[in-house]
Write a protein that holds these residues in place. Sequence first.
Motif, PDB file in Angstrom:
ATOM      1  N   ASP A   1      33.081   6.808-103.130  1.00 15.04           N
ATOM      2  CA  ASP A   1      33.463   5.228-102.964  1.00 15.04           C
ATOM      3  C   ASP A   1      34.536   4.975-101.931  1.00 15.04           C
ATOM      4  N   HIS A   2      35.469   5.781-101.502  1.00 15.32           N
ATOM      5  CA  HIS A   2      36.560   5.557-100.520  1.00 15.32           C
ATOM      6  C   HIS A   2      35.982   5.564 -99.071  1.00 15.32           C
ATOM      7  N   ASN A   3      35.034   6.484 -98.841  1.00 14.20           N
ATOM      8  CA  ASN A   3      34.794   6.586 -97.413  1.00 14.20           C
ATOM      9  C   ASN A   3      33.359   5.906 -97.078  1.00 14.20           C
TER      10      ASN A   3
ATOM     11  N   GLY B   1      29.842   2.667-106.877  1.00 16.91           N
ATOM     12  CA  GLY B   1      30.629   1.709-106.716  1.00 16.91           C
ATOM     13  C   GLY B   1      32.091   2.511-106.888  1.00 16.91           C
ATOM     14  N   ILE B   2      33.061   1.608-106.882  1.00 19.85           N
ATOM     15  CA  ILE B   2      34.508   2.004-107.024  1.00 19.85           C
ATOM     16  C   ILE B   2      34.515   2.608-108.330  1.00 19.85           C
ATOM     17  N   VAL B   3      35.118   3.856-108.315  1.00 15.53           N
ATOM     18  CA  VAL B   3      35.138   4.905-109.280  1.00 15.53           C
ATOM     19  C   VAL B   3      35.666   4.086-110.638  1.00 15.53           C
ATOM     20  N   HIS B   4      36.626   3.476-110.673  1.00 16.02           N
ATOM     21  CA  HIS B   4      37.290   2.731-111.633  1.00 16.02           C
ATOM     22  C   HIS B   4      36.491   1.417-112.104  1.00 16.02           C
ATOM     23  N   ILE B   5      35.396   1.046-111.348  1.00 12.88           N
ATOM     24  CA  ILE B   5      34.805   0.088-111.906  1.00 12.88           C
ATOM     25  C   ILE B   5      33.412   0.483-112.373  1.00 12.88           C
TER      26      ILE B   5
ATOM     27  N   GLY C   1      41.312  12.012-109.998  1.00 11.07           N
ATOM     28  CA  GLY C   1      42.256  12.343-108.942  1.00 11.07           C
ATOM     29  C   GLY C   1      42.504  11.123-108.062  1.00 11.07           C
ATOM     30  N   ASP C   2      42.877  10.101-108.727  1.00  5.81           N
ATOM     31  CA  ASP C   2      43.237   8.686-108.118  1.00  5.81           C
ATOM     32  C   ASP C   2      44.081   8.047-109.018  1.00  5.81           C
ATOM     33  N   SER C   3      45.220   7.471-108.269  1.00  8.63           N
ATOM     34  CA  SER C   3      46.407   6.828-109.164  1.00  8.63           C
ATOM     35  C   SER C   3      45.798   5.589-109.819  1.00  8.63           C
ATOM     36  N   HIS C   4      44.790   5.099-109.541  1.00 13.47           N
ATOM     37  CA  HIS C   4      44.439   3.710-110.245  1.00 13.47           C
ATOM     38  C   HIS C   4      43.584   3.864-111.580  1.00 13.47           C
ATOM     39  N   THR C   5      43.607   5.322-111.956  1.00 16.75           N
ATOM     40  CA  THR C   5      42.827   5.519-113.068  1.00 16.75           C
ATOM     41  C   THR C   5      43.404   4.749-114.270  1.00 16.75           C
TER      42      THR C   5
ATOM     43  N   GLY D   1      38.358  -7.839-103.037  1.00 21.06           N
ATOM     44  CA  GLY D   1      37.537  -6.748-103.445  1.00 21.06           C
ATOM     45  C   GLY D   1      38.443  -5.678-104.150  1.00 21.06           C
ATOM     46  N   SER D   2      38.199  -4.410-104.247  1.00 24.88           N
ATOM     47  CA  SER D   2      38.987  -3.299-104.683  1.00 24.88           C
ATOM     48  C   SER D   2      38.969  -3.023-106.050  1.00 24.88           C
ATOM     49  N   CYS D   3      39.544  -2.075-106.862  1.00 27.36           N
ATOM     50  CA  CYS D   3      39.317  -2.018-108.172  1.00 27.36           C
ATOM     51  C   CYS D   3      40.255  -2.596-109.018  1.00 27.36           C
ATOM     52  N   THR D   4      40.996  -3.359-108.006  1.00 29.84           N
ATOM     53  CA  THR D   4      42.126  -4.392-108.876  1.00 29.84           C
ATOM     54  C   THR D   4      41.246  -5.719-109.316  1.00 29.84           C
TER      55      THR D   4
ATOM     56  N   GLY E   1      32.298  -0.791-102.308  1.00 35.83           N
ATOM     57  CA  GLY E   1      33.242   0.652-101.824  1.00 35.83           C
ATOM     58  C   GLY E   1      34.454   0.159-101.982  1.00 35.83           C
ATOM     59  N   CYS E   2      35.373   0.974-101.543  1.00 40.07           N
ATOM     60  CA  CYS E   2      36.997   0.736-101.551  1.00 40.07           C
ATOM     61  C   CYS E   2      37.378  -0.027-100.180  1.00 40.07           C
ATOM     62  N   SER E   3      36.380   0.178 -99.253  1.00 41.52           N
ATOM     63  CA  SER E   3      36.887  -0.503 -98.068  1.00 41.52           C
ATOM     64  C   SER E   3      38.019  -0.901 -97.702  1.00 41.52           C
ATOM     65  N   MET E   4      38.443  -2.069 -97.428  1.00 42.27           N
ATOM     66  CA  MET E   4      39.766  -2.349 -96.711  1.00 42.27           C
ATOM     67  C   MET E   4      40.881  -2.501 -97.623  1.00 42.27           C
ATOM     68  N   CYS E   5      40.725  -1.961 -99.080  1.00 40.13           N
ATOM     69  CA  CYS E   5      41.843  -1.716 -99.908  1.00 40.13           C
ATOM     70  C   CYS E   5      42.831  -0.539 -99.331  1.00 40.13           C
ATOM     71  N   LEU E   6      41.969   0.512 -98.672  1.00 39.15           N
ATOM     72  CA  LEU E   6      42.795   1.695 -98.006  1.00 39.15           C
ATOM     73  C   LEU E   6      42.262   1.912 -96.760  1.00 39.15           C
ATOM     74  N   ALA E   7      41.284   1.289 -96.010  1.00 42.28           N
ATOM     75  CA  ALA E   7      40.853   1.375 -94.988  1.00 42.28           C
ATOM     76  C   ALA E   7      40.651   2.682 -94.375  1.00 42.28           C
TER      77      ALA E   7
ATOM     78  N   SER F   1      43.652  -6.544-103.107  1.00 39.40           N
ATOM     79  CA  SER F   1      44.050  -5.086-103.517  1.00 39.40           C
ATOM     80  C   SER F   1      45.225  -4.966-104.220  1.00 39.40           C
ATOM     81  N   ASN F   2      45.702  -3.756-104.059  1.00 38.01           N
ATOM     82  CA  ASN F   2      47.058  -3.563-105.122  1.00 38.01           C
ATOM     83  C   ASN F   2      48.170  -2.835-104.133  1.00 38.01           C
ATOM     84  N   ARG F   3      48.008  -2.469-103.034  1.00 35.73           N
ATOM     85  CA  ARG F   3      49.212  -2.038-102.270  1.00 35.73           C
ATOM     86  C   ARG F   3      49.397  -2.584-100.904  1.00 35.73           C
TER      87      ARG F   3
ATOM     88  N   GLY G   1      50.869   0.064 -92.966  1.00 38.31           N
ATOM     89  CA  GLY G   1      49.831   0.729 -92.625  1.00 38.31           C
ATOM     90  C   GLY G   1      48.508   0.964 -93.723  1.00 38.31           C
ATOM     91  N   ARG G   2      48.710   0.540 -94.883  1.00 33.14           N
ATOM     92  CA  ARG G   2      47.783   0.594 -95.855  1.00 33.14           C
ATOM     93  C   ARG G   2      46.307   0.339 -95.445  1.00 33.14           C
ATOM     94  N   GLN G   3      46.384  -0.989 -94.823  1.00 32.80           N
ATOM     95  CA  GLN G   3      44.995  -1.571 -94.487  1.00 32.80           C
ATOM     96  C   GLN G   3      44.766  -1.267 -93.087  1.00 32.80           C
TER      97      GLN G   3
HETATM   98  S1  SF4 Z   1      43.119   1.478-105.065  1.00 30.34           S
HETATM   99 FE1  SF4 Z   1      41.678   0.940-103.448  1.00 30.34          FE
HETATM  100  S2  SF4 Z   1      41.265   3.049-102.676  1.00 30.34           S
HETATM  101 FE2  SF4 Z   1      42.084   3.482-104.509  1.00 30.34          FE
HETATM  102  S3  SF4 Z   1      40.293   3.351-106.074  1.00 30.34           S
HETATM  103 FE3  SF4 Z   1      40.855   1.215-105.898  1.00 30.34          FE
HETATM  104  S4  SF4 Z   1      39.691   0.374-104.366  1.00 30.34           S
HETATM  105 FE4  SF4 Z   1      39.700   2.534-103.963  1.00 30.34          FE
END
Ligand code: SF4
Lengths: 201, 467
Positions: free
Chosen positions: B62-64, B106-110, B127-131, B345-348, B406-412, B428-430, B434-436
């Motif tokens: 999802d991230h890439n 899709g995004i792992v948390h979705i 292995g992702d903080s938004h778990t 977008g994003s998992c948020t 995908g994660c897209s511009m949430c973390l670029a 997104s959440n952060r 430089g995040r985006q």
């Molecule tokens: S925070 Fe952003 S980069 Fe991390 S899983 Fe969610 S959408 Fe993907």
Amino acid sequence: MQKFNKVKSIPAYLPIVNIDTDMLIPKQFLKTIKRTGLGKNLFHEMRYDEKGIEIDQFILNKAPYNKSKILIAGKNFGCGSSREHAPWALLDFGITCVISSSYADIFYNNCFKNGILPIVIDEEQIKQISEYSLRKEEIEVDLVNEKIKFGNNEIGFEIDPFKKKCLLEGLDDIALSLEKTDKILSFEKKLKDSKPWIFND
Amino acid sequence: MPLTLYDKIWNDHLVHQQEDGTSLLFVDRHLIHEVTSPQAFEGLRSSNRKVRQPNLTLAVADHNVPTTDRTKGISDEESKLQVDTLEKNCKEFGIKLFGMDDKRQGIVHIIGPEQGFTQPGTIIVCGDSHTATHGAFGSLAFGIGTSEVEHVLATQTLVQKKSKNFRINVNGKLPLGVTSKDVILQIIGKIGTAGGTGYVIEYAGDLISSLTVENRMTICNMTIEGGARAGLIQPDEKVFEYLKNKPMSPKNENWDKALEYWETLKSDHGSKFDKEINLEGNDIKPMVTWGTSPQDVITIDGKVPNPKNEKDPDKKNSIERSLKYMGLNPDINAKDIKIDKVFIGSCTNGRIEDLREAAEILKDKKIANHVDAMVVPGSGLVKQQAEQEGLDKIFINSGFEWREPGCSMCLAMNADKLKPGERCASTSNRNFEGRQGRGGRTHLVSPGMAAAAAISGNLDDVRKYQI
Ligand code: SF4
């Protein structure tokens, strides 16, 4: 895992709070499939300008701090993502000990898996030892005795005894857990009876 | 002794406990993605270990992944290597993977909730903080590092120490235009990014129970921005209804058994919380962030802070640093902040309800000329559902780009990023520096607020478009 016992070095002091993992290692370096080689990218956006040239004033670009093994920083260090690339980058740069008044949870745990000692002391004490960074004098961190020694002073710190043991002995915690395989097995057996849906069969 | 929901899930997963409290917990569900797993698999290989429970593991890239035309594959070589490595590892170790061409990608948390892989009362790690997102189902879900990913793969357990209990009660009713995103931004503003450190947060109160499951996910998702290990909500009818008939949900008699268990998942009356705060829902307003930390929040009718008014030197410094990075003057109105980009977008906020919320505002309107805007659905199934409802048309007609999931511009990490100095209203959440994208400036908002910003060309009050 690399063992940690003692480290002696002129510390680098970065007086910024909430240093997040995006600052420690920006995402473009997360595309690696290895653990090594990230040291040059540590603090990338603060260390290099847009053309990739080192920014002289940034502390880790300056001697003697470019050889620091100890990093002192503001509170809530390592917040943000779970990327273990952050401790990998610190380690690859040569930093094996971080001192702050608080850490984000996941980062804190990740340090221990990589032979890095994250120390918590209060803000007053941080001010006290940061003087040594400014004066370019060495300090020593001694894990066995849980002490930071500087000049004729010392500050005690606390560390979870189990985590301490793992660091001192460089223990592989997967191997430790695998020693409990029989316990895992019997847990799984019980689980299959009590919550059969967990295994999806 | 009365127990909290967290206590109960913890006790139920205890494989072994040492005298000092260090515990070995059983992990029911393990999600993996391409960025934080390659070194873990490499570790398994080099020590000749196997994956203990491949069936309890689910993988997705999802991230890439690119969010534009995917028929040409991934052009960035490093990204491609990471995605290919995930595929190779999953094959070798027998793990189910939703590859880039899978409808379910899709995004792992979705995808976890969407497939019914996420279930109440389970321990879920990734292995992702938004778990923490999965806590909306009453599961104990948290992010781990790559060494821990390897540990879970090899042993299906994790070494942990117990956190403390923190309850946040939100009561009352959300005013018009205010969403669960505003609730969580307000909470983070209140407790600070380290306010939850050392705790697991339970969100409770009648406002929380009145939220839909997807809205609850938005709240739990950003728990990590408040520093807590995990955030969870007592599961109820809405959760059970959501999970019914999902592909990986329990079936037949297992469903009945599961339901019986799930109904016991609540904090007992009189259980003790180490910390507790209350919030009045009626007072919450649409929020935006002005700085480079998620705790830098103001209401949309507020002003950017002035460092002069701050006495604490650390805080003053950090306000100055943030204002400089964000290119903002002190004391300007939030509504006077002009934007260049909008990211929905994003998992948020990349689920179907989020897209509906934004589309509702955008219907029959055009976005401002100078704004570039994109929608990146959280998963292939979200995208499909949105297209069935005609939401894609609304977005495209208003001037948005409609992308692949995908994660897209949430973390670029892929090609979607801000240029230096560009300013983005993002769901997104952060909003870290430089995040985006290097030098990019992020303002976190709800999907409705992102739509309003796109139309107005500056941060704006969504309520203006709702009357
Ligand atoms: S925070 Fe952003 S980069 Fe991390 S899983 Fe969610 S959408 Fe993907």
